[in-house]
Design a protein around this motif. Structure first.
Motif, mmCIF file in Angstrom:
data_model
loop_
_atom_site.group_PDB
_atom_site.id
_atom_site.type_symbol
_atom_site.label_atom_id
_atom_site.label_comp_id
_atom_site.label_asym_id
_atom_site.label_seq_id
_atom_site.Cartn_x
_atom_site.Cartn_y
_atom_site.Cartn_z
ATOM 1 N N VAL A 102 -8.741 -2.115 10.956
ATOM 2 C CA VAL A 102 -7.448 -1.878 10.151
ATOM 3 C C VAL A 102 -7.258 -0.430 10.256
ATOM 4 O O VAL A 102 -6.029 -0.052 10.306
ATOM 5 N N ASN A 103 -8.151 0.473 9.758
ATOM 6 C CA ASN A 103 -8.143 1.862 9.948
ATOM 7 C C ASN A 103 -7.604 2.354 11.047
ATOM 8 O O ASN A 103 -6.721 3.442 11.284
ATOM 9 N N SER A 104 -8.470 2.048 12.169
ATOM 10 C CA SER A 104 -8.073 2.431 13.652
ATOM 11 C C SER A 104 -6.850 2.126 14.049
ATOM 12 O O SER A 104 -6.069 3.034 14.576
ATOM 13 N N ALA A 105 -6.273 0.894 13.600
ATOM 14 C CA ALA A 105 -4.910 0.476 14.200
ATOM 15 C C ALA A 105 -3.979 1.401 13.158
ATOM 16 O O ALA A 105 -2.772 1.679 13.691
ATOM 17 N N LYS A 106 -4.175 1.560 12.085
ATOM 18 C CA LYS A 106 -3.351 2.426 11.029
ATOM 19 C C LYS A 106 -3.134 3.740 11.551
ATOM 20 O O LYS A 106 -2.057 4.369 11.681
ATOM 21 N N ALA A 107 -4.339 4.335 12.149
ATOM 22 C CA ALA A 107 -4.281 5.596 12.662
ATOM 23 C C ALA A 107 -3.187 5.845 13.731
ATOM 24 O O ALA A 107 -2.294 6.805 13.831
ATOM 25 N N LEU A 108 -3.116 4.970 14.653
ATOM 26 C CA LEU A 108 -2.106 4.919 15.777
ATOM 27 C C LEU A 108 -0.828 4.744 15.202
ATOM 28 O O LEU A 108 0.252 5.443 15.684
ATOM 29 N N LEU A 109 -0.652 3.805 14.297
ATOM 30 C CA LEU A 109 0.807 3.521 13.731
ATOM 31 C C LEU A 109 1.248 4.894 13.004
ATOM 32 O O LEU A 109 2.612 5.180 13.111
ATOM 33 N N ILE A 110 0.701 5.573 12.381
ATOM 34 C CA ILE A 110 0.719 6.836 11.426
ATOM 35 C C ILE A 110 1.409 7.641 12.669
ATOM 36 O O ILE A 110 2.367 8.503 12.504
ATOM 37 N N ALA A 111 0.287 7.900 13.610
ATOM 38 C CA ALA A 111 0.865 8.859 14.750
ATOM 39 C C ALA A 111 2.088 8.425 15.468
ATOM 40 O O ALA A 111 2.763 9.252 15.844
ATOM 41 N N ASP A 112 2.499 7.279 15.329
ATOM 42 C CA ASP A 112 3.845 6.918 15.876
ATOM 43 C C ASP A 112 4.819 6.874 14.861
ATOM 44 O O ASP A 112 6.211 6.175 14.812
ATOM 45 N N ASN A 113 4.680 7.482 13.734
ATOM 46 C CA ASN A 113 5.560 7.433 12.427
ATOM 47 C C ASN A 113 6.214 6.349 12.098
ATOM 48 O O ASN A 113 7.302 5.961 11.585
ATOM 49 N N LYS A 114 5.144 5.243 11.995
ATOM 50 C CA LYS A 114 5.495 3.908 11.262
ATOM 51 C C LYS A 114 4.949 3.644 10.126
ATOM 52 O O LYS A 114 3.877 4.267 9.712
ATOM 53 N N ARG A 165 0.780 -1.135 -0.206
ATOM 54 C CA ARG A 165 0.006 -0.160 -0.065
ATOM 55 C C ARG A 165 0.893 1.268 -0.001
ATOM 56 O O ARG A 165 0.373 2.286 -0.458
ATOM 57 N N LYS A 166 2.264 1.299 0.438
ATOM 58 C CA LYS A 166 3.087 2.378 0.608
ATOM 59 C C LYS A 166 3.833 2.770 -0.823
ATOM 60 O O LYS A 166 3.480 3.900 -1.458
ATOM 61 N N SER A 167 4.150 1.594 -1.307
ATOM 62 C CA SER A 167 5.034 1.910 -2.529
ATOM 63 C C SER A 167 3.971 1.718 -3.769
ATOM 64 O O SER A 167 3.833 0.656 -3.889
ATOM 65 N N THR A 226 2.964 1.735 6.842
ATOM 66 C CA THR A 226 1.719 0.903 7.113
ATOM 67 C C THR A 226 1.681 0.308 5.672
ATOM 68 O O THR A 226 0.921 0.757 4.780
ATOM 69 N N ASN A 227 2.418 -0.441 5.327
ATOM 70 C CA ASN A 227 2.749 -0.940 3.849
ATOM 71 C C ASN A 227 1.524 -2.008 3.423
ATOM 72 O O ASN A 227 1.057 -1.851 2.427
ATOM 73 N N THR A 228 1.169 -2.835 4.240
ATOM 74 C CA THR A 228 0.094 -3.807 3.886
ATOM 75 C C THR A 228 -0.970 -3.944 5.076
ATOM 76 O O THR A 228 -0.620 -3.539 6.326
ATOM 77 N N HIS A 229 -2.269 -4.436 5.069
ATOM 78 C CA HIS A 229 -3.054 -5.023 6.067
ATOM 79 C C HIS A 229 -2.439 -5.505 7.167
ATOM 80 O O HIS A 229 -2.421 -5.444 8.232
ATOM 81 N N VAL A 273 -1.687 6.236 -4.272
ATOM 82 C CA VAL A 273 -1.692 5.935 -2.824
ATOM 83 C C VAL A 273 -2.274 7.182 -1.915
ATOM 84 O O VAL A 273 -1.741 8.271 -2.016
ATOM 85 N N VAL A 274 -2.948 6.937 -0.916
ATOM 86 C CA VAL A 274 -3.610 7.917 -0.141
ATOM 87 C C VAL A 274 -2.794 8.118 0.779
ATOM 88 O O VAL A 274 -2.137 7.232 1.754
ATOM 89 N N ILE A 275 -2.573 9.495 1.243
ATOM 90 C CA ILE A 275 -1.823 10.042 2.283
ATOM 91 C C ILE A 275 -2.785 10.211 3.521
ATOM 92 O O ILE A 275 -3.534 11.451 3.484
ATOM 93 N N ASP A 276 -3.109 9.413 4.381
ATOM 94 C CA ASP A 276 -4.213 9.493 5.449
ATOM 95 C C ASP A 276 -3.716 10.270 6.617
ATOM 96 O O ASP A 276 -2.721 10.341 7.154
ATOM 97 N N LEU A 277 -4.795 11.197 6.905
ATOM 98 C CA LEU A 277 -4.617 11.917 8.252
ATOM 99 C C LEU A 277 -5.173 11.119 9.343
ATOM 100 O O LEU A 277 -6.080 10.379 9.161
ATOM 101 N N ILE A 278 -4.534 11.345 10.558
ATOM 102 C CA ILE A 278 -5.149 10.522 11.672
ATOM 103 C C ILE A 278 -6.588 10.757 11.885
ATOM 104 O O ILE A 278 -7.503 9.901 12.049
ATOM 105 N N ALA A 279 -7.036 11.980 12.066
ATOM 106 C CA ALA A 279 -8.500 12.569 12.128
ATOM 107 C C ALA A 279 -9.368 11.708 11.046
ATOM 108 O O ALA A 279 -10.206 11.333 11.472
#
Length: 698
Positions: free
Chosen positions: A615-627, A245-247, A629-632, A575-581
């Motif tokens: 998956v979306n909710s988990a992704k939000a926390l990972l993005i907030a932690d600058n990780k 999902r990232k590349s 998120t390549n795949t589900h 690829v979509v660059i998602d914001l946490i909110a």
């Protein structure tokens, strides 16, 4: 809420259109992130153009079938919301350009009056389901694949498993072993077969074009028709979960299969079987509304002014049809562009004298099926009046080209301009090629291969070249030797040389002159196999020299202005660059969708919406932690490692155990209810965690 001028009869479509109108308003008011809005509109067939402030609308036409009333409706929409031009794509869609996005909900409502959709025509979705354009009339077909293509289209339209994948997913159906649906270059390709009296398909998987073309693997030599929908559901579920999902460059199914291997991929599909509600989906082909020719009581009498031209046209544009007494007519559409005034007259013609429909082809042409043999002279004269009697349907002179720099953000060099010039060269200098059908020429404006250049015998790809003094000129990569071998096999073309665009015609002349002189009756494909890449490199090498460019070389085909290399953001599967909110907002929305599906007793959809929410909710926390998120699957394992195993978040179990219930349980009412509640509780916990973390950061 926007008010539409026409009443929408289908409540599902009405909800879709109102939702689009609301999202446009939220975007206008700055409430939705631009990248997220791009993803949303793409999944509704709305694609940003090279020209600022306007959009291209892609109309999804399964297996290229367009009824007369639908062609009139599309023409009306193009006149009102666009500029009256229709563009046929290499995926049997119609595109209209220069549309104001504010008017797209109204445009969609207009199209729906004749059961036409733009839903999932772009974006990270299951795209238009294509098929052999002669499906139903093909003399070589074991059966008509149209009902099966139609069933796949309807089953996956709005299906939650295929709304937000890492990238697009393309499906094709081929009528026969000739593989005219080009299964070898699709994510999933079905080739019609009959074994022991039973209808079924050979299944090809993991093909694709682009900068790294890959020939599809054989997944099954034969599966019965009732298995194709469950199989595709399993494949799409696996792609959604494990696909990159990232590349963007690695986000197609072909890369997933290449990375893990076909056997491992099959095993993942097998693991999904518990989650798939229907293990067998019978497709009632007899209930499918097939084309029926109108009854003709009197054959109109016409006078053919140029008998020689008529005979040439018949030799290149008439197609045998398996129904006795009928032929299909191929209309060569230059660059896939035609206009609404002609479209309406064509709609009237086929409604009154054929079967009330046309088919759009993978080579951007039009087919009229069910023309009585006695009506051929009449059709010729009528098509001649419309400018639709050009000879050379599907022959060498029939060059495929994407829109390129005319409208596409990704276009590097003009594909339409050079295609027009090459057709002129062939007609004027190589008239014998008007009737050759064993030479295929295709052109794309960039490496993404919308013009399918890397599967052609002779292909051209838009590029640019830089001179020693750093001036930039438009260029063409010349590719040779591609071809369709049939039954799921194909060969991709070699990249031979890169020449300034204005030398494209000279490159073609040298290739054809050499072929004419030395091939000794071989097809171009076979001749290239004997001679090879090095031979043609030597033949064309001097055309690569950029030290002697003239002023004309800096002006691309079809324009009078000096070339400027401008590449925008690719949107077709961006690829979509998602914001946490935004992600949390989406998670809420997905839970609401899950509840709605649950109330409608569609439990498999309800479960998948709930899965997507988690998956979306988990992704939000990972993005907030600058990780990353390549795949589900990566999101799920990372979330466990960073938040659950570390003790930061107590779920009472591993996140993977919680979310992977999806492929360990049948989609029952009880499980759906429990799983939706799991998603609701998970969203509440991660949101509370995020709020606490934010307070500590202040």
């Amino acid at each position: 809420m926007q008010t539409f001028r026409t009443e929408i009869e289908n409540p599902i479509v009405e909800k879709d259109i109102i939702d689009l109108a609301n999202k446009i308003q939220l975007f206008n008011n700055g409430k939705i992130d631009e990248e997220k809005f791009r993803s949303l509109r793409l999944a509704r067939g709305i694609y940003g153009q090279r020209q600022e402030g306007v959009q291209m609308i892609r109309i999804k036409l399964p297996y290229g079938k367009v009824k007369s009333n639908q062609l009139r409706r599309i023409s009306d929409v193009s006149d009102e919301y666009s500029r009256g031009r229709l563009h046929i794509t290499t995926r049997q869609d119609i595109q209209i350009h220069y549309v104001d996005i504010q008017r797209t909900p109204e445009l969609w409502a207009q199209l729906d009056q004749d059961d036409i959709t733009i839903r999932e025509a772009c974006g990270n979705t299951v795209r238009n389901v294509t098929a052999s354009e002669l499906a139903g009339v093909d003399v070589d077909e074991p059966f008509d694949v149209s009902p099966y293509a139609d069933a796949i289209f309807r089953y996956f339209l709005r299906n939650p498993i295929s709304q937000e994948m890492g990238r697009k997913f393309k499906v094709s159906f081929s009528s026969s072993d000739s593989d005219t649906g080009l299964s070898y270059m699709h994510d999933l390709g079905f080739i019609a077969k009959i074994e022991n009296g039973e209808r079924g398909f050979k299944v090809m998987i993991g093909g694709g074009l682009g900068s790294q073309p890959r020939e599809a693997d054989e997944l099954y030599s034969f599966i019965s028709t009732d298995k194709i929908i469950p199989l595709m559901e399993g494949v799409v579920r696996v792609f959604d979960r494990y696909g990159e999902r990232k590349s963007r460059a690695k986000a197609r199914l072909k890369f997933l299969i290449k990375d893990i291997g076909l056997d491992a991929f099959k095993a993942l599909v097998d693991q999904e079987q518990k989650a798939i509600e229907f293990k067998s989906v019978a497709i009632d082909a007899d209930a499918y509304v097939t084309s029926k020719p109108v009854e003709i009581n009197e054959i109109p009498q016409v006078t053919i002014k140029d008998q020689k031209a008529f005979e040439t046209w018949k030799s290149t544009n008439l197609i045998p049809q398996k129904q006795d007494g009928y032929v299909a007519i191929g209309i060569k559409v230059l660059l896939g562009d035609f206009y609404t005034d002609k479209a309406r007259l064509l709609a009237d013609l086929v409604e009154n004298y054929a079967a009330g429909e046309i088919r759009l082809s993978l080579r951007q042409n039009i087919i009229i099926p069910f023309v009585k043999r006695e009506l051929v002279p009449f059709f010729y004269t009528e098509l001649e009046k419309l400018g639709f009697a050009n000879v050379g349907y599907n022959k060498a002179v029939d060059i495929t080209a994407c829109p390129g720099t005319d409208t596409c953000n990704l276009g590097i060099a003009s594909s339409t301009g050079i295609a027009d010039e090459l057709e002129r060269v062939i007609k004027a200098e190589y008239p014998q090629y008007l009737e050759k059908d064993d030479l295929v020429i295709k052109i794309s404006g960039c490496m993404n291969a919308c013009g399918q250049h890397n599967m052609a015998n002779i292909g051209f790809q838009g590029m640019s070249v830089r001179t020693p003094d750093k001036l930039v000129a438009p260029a063409l990569q010349v590719l040779l030797g591609g071809g369709n071998l049939g039954d799921g096999k194909g060969v991709f073309a070699d990249k031979v040389v890169k020449v300034p665009s204005k030398r494209g015609p000279e490159a073609l002349r040298r290739i054809l002159d050499d072929f004419e002189t030395n091939a000794n009756g071989k097809s171009f494909f076979d001749y290239y196999k004997v001679t090879g890449e090095r031979y043609f490199y030597d033949l064309l090498n001097d055309l690569q020299d950029v030290t002697n460019l003239t002023q004309d070389d800096f002006i691309d085909w079809g324009t009078s202005e000096e070339y400027v290399k401008e590449i925008g953001i690719g949107e077709c599967a961006g690829v979509v660059i998602d914001l946490i909110a935004t992600l949390f907002y989406e998670s809420e929305e997905k839970i609401e969708n899950a509840k709605e599906s649950f109330d409608n007793n569609v439990y498999s959809h309800a479960i998948y919406h709930a899965y997507s929410s988690m998956v979306n909710s988990a992704k939000a926390l990972l993005i907030a932690d600058n990780k990353r998120t390549n795949t589900h699957a990566g999101i799920i394992s990372q979330f466990d490692e960073l938040f659950v195993e570390s003790g930061k978040l107590d779920l009472g179990t591993a996140f993977s155990e919680l979310i992977y219930q999806i492929n360990k349980n049948a989609p029952t009412k009880d499980f759906a209810s429990k799983y939706i509640e799991n998603a609701n509780q998970f969203l509440a916990k991660v949101r509370a965690f995020r709020e606490e973390e934010s307070k500590l950061d202040q």
